[in-house]
Design an enzyme around this catalytic site. Structure first.
Site, PDB file in Angstrom:
ATOM      1  N   LYS A 242       0.861  -1.187   0.000  1.00 25.99           N
ATOM      2  CA  LYS A 242       0.000   0.000   0.000  1.00 25.99           C
ATOM      3  C   LYS A 242       0.897   1.236   0.000  1.00 25.99           C
ATOM      4  CE  LYS A 242      -3.923   1.961   2.586  1.00 25.99           C
ATOM      5  NZ  LYS A 242      -4.818   1.777   3.766  1.00 25.99           N
TER       6      LYS A 242
ATOM      7  N   SER B 113      -9.776   1.753   2.715  1.00 27.45           N
ATOM      8  CA  SER B 113      -8.886   2.517   1.877  1.00 27.45           C
ATOM      9  C   SER B 113      -7.831   1.677   1.163  1.00 27.45           C
ATOM     10  CB  SER B 113      -8.185   3.585   2.718  1.00 27.45           C
ATOM     11  OG  SER B 113      -7.353   2.973   3.692  1.00 27.45           O
TER      12      SER B 113
ATOM     13  N   SER C 280     -10.094  -0.562   6.928  1.00 24.99           N
ATOM     14  CA  SER C 280      -9.478  -0.439   5.599  1.00 24.99           C
ATOM     15  C   SER C 280      -8.745  -1.651   5.054  1.00 24.99           C
ATOM     16  CB  SER C 280      -8.529   0.750   5.568  1.00 24.99           C
ATOM     17  OG  SER C 280      -9.272   1.916   5.343  1.00 24.99           O
TER      18      SER C 280
END
Ligand code: GLN
Length: 495
Positions: free
Chosen positions: A86, A161, A185
């Site tokens: 990420k 997210s 997330s």
């Protein structure tokens, strides 16, 4: 020496990390070959917008180094395995944007602890995945780099997210990926993309070098095909780091060792608040079927209550923005990234940089956070929310006197259409209704695929454990995955 039997490369992308490690060790494939397969798939799947940065040369160099290490007979835990991270984890010599314009050109001078650990373990970095800006969002639509598409339905959101990581793993562009979870997330995008997503206990994995959103809630974890792979990654990620003051200095068990333990007599609590109104009927039905499977595996289901659950979202949306408003004050156009072009003086430069550099959702959070921390409102909102947080954590403590694990749906609905909730922040926030209280309490949670709705979109089952109870979580998830095959399904377009 005869060359070991080579495997049929076209299917390598479907394999779990556990299987790929065996193939690498037996020299049935090289890391260079494997890395190239995934780089090609990423290249062919750009329509998903799952990545912000790819560095193929760097990945191939790391793969060559890994092959040399394997040839020397000295592989580490993940030598040669390609992974994606990420874009919230700082990576030395590789762009880290956090999904924001304000960090559009930021290259960190150091690696996050998580990245260092994966580097030491010999993993190869394929690229940095797309995400909601500063991890604020539930649909990946707040990213400055554009929304990610759900591989099961290109008109639907992947969740957020960590939406880029989830989409990449679901479409098998990467065997696994890292994510972070402040209010859901990792688990929510894992559910919406039909993969496994593990959020460890707060303090289990170091936050050093992970760009801070809400420091008392943020936790790094893994998005994988299986619970077994999540155990393999957690074995590498977990552990004390003196550079993170909230990192726990406690021993890390071998999460692989207990995966096959029997579930006979396991007490599974079903929080009644997770099965009430607001839960989509098809998600509820798939969850119930999964619970029956756990009963077959020997578990006993017991009803429990989390009476303060409905306060989770309001409490989270005071505390998370409060912490974010403080954490994001460092982005001022002086120290990092973007700086506005035309300005009159220093104050004007700050204002213009932040107005142009941050997107609407991030600005909304900074305003809410600044408001709840301001003199006069601090007691009414911030202190009140801290007290609620304690009550929410106590609900879990009490529930765990009656059971070993909690189970329920990860999300109230399956993936929704792109744009459906972008004008309604509250509707967007409600996606995390079953996940964010887990962060408020600092507990570990995992989402595993447990079925599909009528339109073919995946459903996730959430399992919540006691503090530092990751082994039990992974054990339950693994046993379920041994008995079912939802986790092996791949979206048709990417199969
Ligand atoms: N969707 C939640 C939010 O927008 C949680 C995000 C997260 O876990 N990083 O804050």
């Amino acid at each position: 020496m005869p060359r070991p039997e080579r495997l049929n490369h076209p299917n390598m992308y479907r394999k779990t990390i556990a299987a790929l490690l065996a193939d690498l060790a037996a020299r049935r494939i090289s890391s260079v070959e494997l890395t190239q397969i995934f780089l090609d798939r990423i290249e062919q799947s750009q329509r998903l917008n799952a990545y912000i940065t790819i560095d193929a040369d760097r990945a191939m160099a790391a793969a060559r180094a890994a092959d040399a290490q394997i040839a020397d007979g000295k592989p580490a835990a993940l030598t040669g395995i390609p992974l994606s991270h990420k874009d919230i984890f700082c990576t030395k010599d590789l762009l880290t944007t956090c999904g924001s314009r304000i960090l559009y050109n930021f290259v960190s001078p150091y690696d996050a602890d998580v990245i260092e650990r994966f580097n030491r373990a010999g993993a190869v970095i394929l690229g940095k995945t797309n995400m909601d800006e500063f991890a604020m969002g539930s649909s990946n639509e707040t990213s400055y780099y554009g929304p990610v598409k759900n591989p099961w339905d290109l008109d639907a959101v992947p969740g957020g997210s960590s939406g880029g990581s989830a989409a990449a793993v679901a479409a098998r562009l990467s065997p696994a990926a890292t994510g972070t979870d402040t209010g859901g997330s990792i688990r929510q995008p894992a559910a919406l993309c039909g993969i496994t997503g593990l959020k460890p206990s707060y303090g289990r994995v170091s936050r050093y070098g992970m760009i801070a959103f809400a420091s008392s809630l943020d936790q790094a974890g893994a998005l994988t095909q299986t619970a077994e792979d999540a155990a393999i990654l957690l074995n590498v990620m977990a552990g004390f780091d003196r550079r993170d003051s909230t990192s726990l200095d406690v021993p890390v068990p071998d999460y692989n060792k207990t995966l096959n333990d029997s579930l006979e007599g396991l007490k599974v609590g079903l929080p009644k608040e997770f099965f009430g109104s607001g839960l989509d009927q098809e998600v509820g039905a798939a969850t119930q079927t999964a619970l029956k499977e756990f009963e077959k595996l020997g578990a006993k289901l017991v009803d429990v209550e989390l009476p303060n659950s409905e306060l989770g979202i309001p409490c989270y949306y005071v505390l998370a923005p409060a912490e974010a408003s403080s954490n994001l004050s460092r982005f001022d156009g002086v120290r990092y990234g973007y700086r506005a072009k035309d300005y009159d003086d220093l104050t004007d430069m700050y204002k213009k940089t932040r107005a142009q550099g941050f997107g609407a959702e991030v600005q909304r959070r900074i305003m809410i956070g600044t408001y709840v921390l301001s003199a006069g409102y601090y007691d009414a909102y911030y202190i009140k929310a801290q007290k609620l947080r304690r009550l929410i954590a106590q609900d879990f403590d009490y529930a765990f006197t009656q059971c070993d694990l909690l189970m329920g749906p990860t999300t109230p609905t399956t993936a929704f259409q792109l744009g459906a909730k972008t004008d309604d922040p509250i509707a967007m926030y409600l996606n995390d209704i079953y996940t964010n209280s887990v962060n408020l309490a600092g507990l570990p949670g995992i989402s595993i695929p447990c079925g599909f709705d009528r339109t073919g979109k995946p459903v996730g089952l959430q399992i919540i454990g006691k503090f530092l109870g990751e082994s039990k979580l992974l054990n339950a998830a693994h046993r379920y995955q041994t008995a079912t095959d939802w986790h092996t399904r791949i979206p048709a377009e990417f199969a």
